[in-house]
Design an enzyme around this catalytic site. Structure first.
Site, PDB file in Angstrom:
ATOM      1  N   GLU A  26       0.840  -1.194   0.000  1.00  0.00           N
ATOM      2  CA  GLU A  26       0.000   0.000   0.000  1.00  0.00           C
ATOM      3  C   GLU A  26       0.880   1.250   0.000  1.00  0.00           C
ATOM      4  O   GLU A  26       1.986   1.246   0.529  1.00  0.00           O
ATOM      5  CB  GLU A  26      -0.907   0.043   1.234  1.00  0.00           C
ATOM      6  CG  GLU A  26      -2.100  -0.859   1.140  1.00  0.00           C
ATOM      7  CD  GLU A  26      -3.166  -0.548   2.180  1.00  0.00           C
ATOM      8  OE1 GLU A  26      -3.110   0.508   2.843  1.00  0.00           O
ATOM      9  OE2 GLU A  26      -4.074  -1.389   2.322  1.00  0.00           O
ATOM     10  N   ASP A  84      -9.254   2.376   8.096  1.00  0.00           N
ATOM     11  CA  ASP A  84      -9.301   3.580   7.259  1.00  0.00           C
ATOM     12  C   ASP A  84     -10.194   4.635   7.906  1.00  0.00           C
ATOM     13  O   ASP A  84      -9.826   5.807   7.992  1.00  0.00           O
ATOM     14  CB  ASP A  84      -9.850   3.267   5.859  1.00  0.00           C
ATOM     15  CG  ASP A  84      -8.937   2.395   5.021  1.00  0.00           C
ATOM     16  OD1 ASP A  84      -7.729   2.309   5.322  1.00  0.00           O
ATOM     17  OD2 ASP A  84      -9.444   1.803   4.052  1.00  0.00           O
TER      18      ASP A  84
END
Length: 124
Positions: A26, A84
């Site tokens: 990521e 998130d």
């Protein structure tokens, strides 16, 4: 809260390219805006990237204003995770997730609560 009109096309292309080059890990950064347009991605020192997450060291953030965050999802699922959403609340109200294969159709913007929001691409 800053009113954001859109994201500069070059900035979005940069996000997609960095996400692609970070694959299978990521990528993560913070978003800055100028005159209501997202124009810059800040990569914080000490950011840790792996195949399932990227950890921003928010304590390393200089004393600047950000409007949100950006990160990639190498598995292509363009939907905020619980982690998130926890980070979204700390960094602004515009959060971009870029998903594999990292093209102009594989990204979305969300607000701090994780609801999808429109973000216009602006040619600079």
């Amino acid at each position: 809260m800053k009113r954001i009109k859109g994201i500069d096309r070059g900035t979005l292309e940069f996000i997609l390219e960095v996400s692609k080059s970070s694959y299978p890990n990521e990528f993560a950064g913070l978003l800055k805006a100028e005159d209501g347009i997202i124009t810059e991605v800040l990569v914080l020192p000490g950011t840790e990237s792996g195949e399932t997450s990227a950890l921003l060291k928010l304590f390393m953030m200089p004393n600047i204003s950000t409007v949100g965050s950006v990160h990639s999802h190498p598995r292509g699922i363009i939907k905020p995770s619980t982690a998130d959403l926890q980070m979204f609340g700390k960094t602004g109200n515009y959060h971009i997730i870029a998903g594999y294969p990292y093209d102009l159709q594989s990204w979305k913007c969300f607000n701090a609560e994780g609801d999808e929001r429109d973000l216009q691409i602006i040619d600079g």
